[in-house]
Design an enzyme around this catalytic site. Structure first.
Site, PDB file in Angstrom:
ATOM      1  N   ASP A 236       0.817  -1.212   0.000  1.00 35.22           N
ATOM      2  CA  ASP A 236       0.000   0.000   0.000  1.00 35.22           C
ATOM      3  C   ASP A 236       0.854   1.266   0.000  1.00 35.22           C
ATOM      4  O   ASP A 236       1.877   1.339   0.703  1.00 35.22           O
ATOM      5  CB  ASP A 236      -0.854  -0.053   1.278  1.00 35.22           C
ATOM      6  CG  ASP A 236      -1.615   1.215   1.558  1.00 35.22           C
ATOM      7  OD1 ASP A 236      -2.701   1.369   0.995  1.00 35.22           O
ATOM      8  OD2 ASP A 236      -1.123   2.047   2.352  1.00 35.22           O
ATOM      9  N   GLU A 303       1.359  -0.490  -5.033  1.00 34.22           N
ATOM     10  CA  GLU A 303       0.481   0.634  -5.363  1.00 34.22           C
ATOM     11  C   GLU A 303       1.323   1.890  -5.610  1.00 34.22           C
ATOM     12  O   GLU A 303       1.818   2.500  -4.666  1.00 34.22           O
ATOM     13  CB  GLU A 303      -0.501   0.909  -4.217  1.00 34.22           C
ATOM     14  CG  GLU A 303      -1.523   1.955  -4.617  1.00 34.22           C
ATOM     15  CD  GLU A 303      -2.231   2.653  -3.460  1.00 34.22           C
ATOM     16  OE1 GLU A 303      -3.330   3.177  -3.692  1.00 34.22           O
ATOM     17  OE2 GLU A 303      -1.679   2.696  -2.345  1.00 34.22           O
TER      18      GLU A 303
HETATM   19  C1  NOJ Z   1      -4.148   3.503  -0.089  1.00 36.09           C
HETATM   20  C2  NOJ Z   1      -5.456   2.779  -0.022  1.00 36.09           C
HETATM   21  O1  NOJ Z   1      -5.690   2.128  -1.248  1.00 36.09           O
HETATM   22  C3  NOJ Z   1      -6.547   3.789   0.268  1.00 36.09           C
HETATM   23  O2  NOJ Z   1      -7.801   3.181   0.304  1.00 36.09           O
HETATM   24  C4  NOJ Z   1      -6.245   4.467   1.576  1.00 36.09           C
HETATM   25  O3  NOJ Z   1      -7.222   5.440   1.857  1.00 36.09           O
HETATM   26  C5  NOJ Z   1      -4.872   5.129   1.505  1.00 36.09           C
HETATM   27  N1  NOJ Z   1      -3.896   4.125   1.177  1.00 36.09           N
HETATM   28  C6  NOJ Z   1      -4.512   5.808   2.809  1.00 36.09           C
HETATM   29  O4  NOJ Z   1      -4.604   4.919   3.863  1.00 36.09           O
END
Ligand code: NOJ
Length: 591
Positions: A236, A303
Site C-alpha cells: 500500500d 500501489e
Molecule cells: C491507499 C489505499 O488504497 C486507500 O484506500 C487508503 O485510503 C490510503 N492508502 C490511505 O490509507
C-alpha cells in the site's frame, strides 16, 4: 479524475495513427514455467463489503469463507484482501493499530487460518495488504514514540519549523507539504511539542524508515504473514514511504488553485524517493528466501500511481529484482468514458513499451479507490474492458463486483464514511468520495442484495440495480450476462496463446480498437471493440495478416447481435455501440 498519488501522467508516446498493427514483444517467448501470479486473475476483496455473516452490516471473514467456492467457480486464481487487521477504522482498515491481529469486526485469527486453508485447498492463492507507509495513531509504536520511549523516539517523522511566537504553537510547520486527503501534512502534538507527518488522515502518522527499528519491525510484519503461509502482498502507498531529509518545500504544480488539495503541489520531495526502491528490493529478497524454502512462488504488487520513469524502476533489475510488478494504473489514469481507440491503444503501449525487458505486465481495471468501470469508462463498455484487460498479455486484476458489472452507488453526505470525503466537506465530498465504489456486493435479489440480513442497515447503502439484474444469482440464470462473459474470458486466459502469445494492437477506426495474440502452432485470438456510440462494420483482414476466412466468436458483449458460437468473416465484423468480441481463428488447445 481523482487518482491517489496524483501526478498527471503525461502521454509519452505518440499514438499510432495508421491501421497497421503495432507489434509489442512477446511477454514470455520461451517455455519457462509461469507462476500463479502470472497466469491468474487476482481478485480484490474489500472485506467490509463482500459478505456479512453475523448481521452487523459489515462484511467479515466468515462471509468470505462461505463464498470461496464462488471465486473458484469464477476461475480467478488469487484473492487479495484489503486490510483485515486490528484498526480504529478511521480509514476503514488502512489505519492499523496491530499488524499481528485480526480486527474483531472481521473475525479472529482462527477465522483467518480457516480462510487461508480453504482458499488453498480450492487452488486459490492468498495475498494480504501490506500497509507500510503509516500506522494508526493508536498503535503501541506511536504511543511510545509520542512519549519518546526507549528506541521508539524516531519511529515517526517528528519536526518543528522555525521558532515563531505568533504561530499557533510557537513554531512554523516544518514545510508546506500537503496531505493526500487535503490540508497540511503536519499535525501538532501537544505531548511532544512537535509536529508529526501524516500523508493521509491525521490519525495515520507516517513511519520513519530512516530509523533502523522501523525497518526491522516492518520486515517482521512481512515474515509474520509469510510464516502464516500467505502467498503474496499488495503493498500500500509505496510512494509515500520516504521523504527528503530537511523537509524542503514543494513547488506548486499549476494544476489547481485549491491550496488545500494535494495536487496543488508537485511531489518531488515526498514521493518515490530513491531509498524506496532499495527497500522494495530488500522485501523482495525476503519473499525469495521464503520461496526458496517452500518452493512456492511469492509475489509482491505495488500501489504506485505515476509516470513510467517513476513506476518501471520498481521492477528492479535482473541482479537486484524489485516487485513482481508495480500496478499498471494507466487504464485508470489515462482513460475515461469518452476515450476512443487511440486513447486505449496509447494506454496499452504506455505500459508495454516502457516496461523493462524480461518483466511481466499487469492490467488494473479498478479498485476500492476508483469509480467502478461502468461508471468511469461507460456502462455499454463494461464487457469490452473486461475483454481487453483479461486478454492482453500479463496478469489481470479485478476489483470484486466488476465481473457482474456493478456500478457506483450514490451515497448521501449523511451516509458518507470515507475520511477523504469527510475532510472535503458537504460541498466538495462528491468529487473525492470513494464510498460509491465500496458499496455491498450484490449476490441475489433478496433484501440488501443478499449481502446482509433483511432489516439490517449495511455500512454503506446497497445499489438498487441489484433488482434490475445486476447480481450474481440473476446473472448466472440469464442467457446473457456480464458474469458469463467474464467466465469465458477467464477460460481463454488458460490458452497457451493468451499466456505466451505476441501482441499486435491496431486502431481500426476512430472508435474501433483491436489486438491479436499470436503464437506459432496456436490459434490466433482477436479482440475487437467498438468504443463509440454508433454501429460500425470493420474489415479486420485489412489490418491483420493471415486471418482465416472464418472466425469463431468465443465471447461477446451482452448487447452484441453476434453471440458466442457464431462464426464471422473477418472482412465484415459488425459491432454495436460499446460492443467487444473475442474471436478465435479455429479450435484452441489448453496450455
Ligand atoms: C491507499 C489505499 O488504497 C486507500 O484506500 C487508503 O485510503 C490510503 N492508502 C490511505 O490509507
Amino acid at each position: 479524475m481523482r487518482v491517489l498519488g496524483i501526478t498527471a501522467v503525461l502521454c509519452l508516446l505518440a499514438a499510432a495513427v495508421s491501421a497497421d498493427p503495432v507489434r509489442v514483444r512477446q511477454p514470455k517467448a520461451d517455455d519457462e514455467e509461469l507462476a500463479w501470479w502470472q497466469t491468474s486473475v487476482i481478485y480484490q476483496i474489500y472485506p467490509r463489503s463482500f459478505k456479512d455473516s453475523n448481521g452487523d452490516g459489515v462484511g467479515d471473514l466468515r462471509g468470505i469463507i462461505n463464498q470461496l467456492e464462488y471465486l473458484q467457480q469464477l476461475g480467478v486464481g488469487a484473492v487479495w484482501l484489503s486490510p483485515i487487521y486490528q484498526s480504529p477504522m478511521v480509514d476503514l482498515g488502512y489505519d492499523i493499530s496491530n499488524y499481528f491481529e485480526i480486527d474483531p469486526v472481521f473475525g479472529t485469527m482462527d477465522d483467518f487460518n480457516e480462510f487461508r486453508d480453504k482458499a488453498h485447498s480450492l487452488g486459490l492463492q492468498v495475498m494480504m495488504d501490506y500497509v507500510v507507509s503509516y500506522t494508526s495513531d493508536q498503535i503501541e509504536w506511536f504511543q511510545k514514540s509520542l512519549r519518546r520511549e526507549d528506541g521508539y523516539d524516531e519511529w515517526y517523522v517528528w519536526a518543528v519549523g522555525e521558532r515563531n511566537e505568533s504561530a499557533p504553537h510557537g513554531y512554523n510547520v516544518p514545510s508546506n507539504w500537503l496531505s493526500l486527503f487535503r490540508g497540511s501534512a503536519w499535525e501538532w502534538s501537544e505531548e511532544r511539542q512537535q509536529f508529526y507527518l501524516h500523508s493521509f488522515t491525521v490519525n495515520q502518522p507516517d513511519l520513519n524508515y530512516r530509523d533502523d527499528g522501523v525497518v526491522l519491525q516492518m520486515k517482521d510484519v512481512l515474515r509474520f504473514w509469510l510464516d502464516k503461509k500467505v502467498d503474496g502482498f499488495r503493498v500500500d502507498a509505496v510512494s509515500q514511504m520516504y521523504e527528503a531529509e530537511g523537509f524542503p518545500d514543494e513547488l506548486p504544480s499549476g494544476l489547481t488553485n485549491d491550496t488545500e488539495a494535494n495536487n496543488y503541489l508537485q511531489h518531488v520531495q515526498t514521493q518515490n524517493r530513491p531509498e524506496t526502491y532499495e527497500m522494495i528490493k530488500q522485501w523482495r529478497a525476503i519473499l525469495d528466501e521464503y520461496q526458496a524454502a517452500d518452493g512456492k512462488a511469492k509475489a509482491m504488487m505495488l500501489e504506485v500511481y505515476d509516470d513510467p520513469e517513476i513506476v518501471m524502476p520498481y521492477y528492479g533489475t535482473p541482479e537486484e529484482p524489485g516487485a513482481q510488478f508495480p500496478f499498471n494504473f494507466y487504464f485508470i489514469s489515462q482513460l475515461n468514458a469518452q476515450s476512443n481507440a487511440s486513447d486505449v491503444n496509447r494506454a496499452v503501449h504506455l505500459w508495454m513499451d516502457n516496461m523493462p525487458e524480461g518483466n511481466w505486465p499487469n492490467w488494473v481495471l479498478g479498485n476500492h479507490d476508483q469509480p467502478r468501470v461502468g461508471t468511469r469508462l461507460g456502462v455499454a463498455r463494461k464487457d469490452l474492458f473486461n475483454m481487453i484487460s483479461l486478454l492482453l498479455p500479463g496478469t489481470a486484476i479485478t476489483f470484486m463486483g466488476e465481473e457482474i458489472g456493478m456500478e457506483n452507488t450514490h451515497v448521501s453526505w449523511e451516509d458518507t464514511v470515507d475520511p477523504w470525503a469527510l475532510n472535503a466537506g458537504p460541498d466538495l465530498y462528491e468529487s473525492v468520495t470513494r464510498d460509491p465504489e465500496r458499496t455491498p456486493f450484490q449476490w441475489n435479489t433478496s433484501a440488501n442484495a443478499g449481502f446482509t440480513d433483511e432489516g439490517v442497515k449495511p455500512w454503506l447503502p446497497v445499489n438498487e440495480n441489484y433488482l434490475q439484474g445486476i447480481n450474481v444469482e440473476s446473472e448466472l440464470e440469464a442467457d446473457l450476462s456480464h458474469i458469463k462473459v467474464y467466465r469465458k474470458l477467464v477460460d481463454a486466459r488458460g490458452w497457451r496463446v493468451a499466456q505466451r502469445g505476441a501482441l499486435d494492437t491496431a486502431i481500426i477506426s476512430e472508435w474501433v480498437f483491436a489486438f491479436t495474440r499470436t503464437l506459432d502452432g496456436e490459434p490466433t485470438v482477436v479482440v475487437v471493440g467498438n468504443l463509440g456510440t454508433d454501429v460500425e462494420t470493420v474489415d479486420l483482414s485489412a489490418t491483420f495478416d493471415g486471418l482465416p476466412d472464418q472466425l469463431t466468436v468465443h465471447a461477446a458483449s451482452i448487447s452484441s447481435s453476434t453471440q458466442s458460437g457464431a462464426t464471422v468473416s473477418p472482412q465484415s465484423v459488425t459491432l454495436e455501440a460499446g460492443v467487444g468480441l473475442v474471436l478465435v481463428a479455429n479450435s484452441t488447445s489448453a496450455a
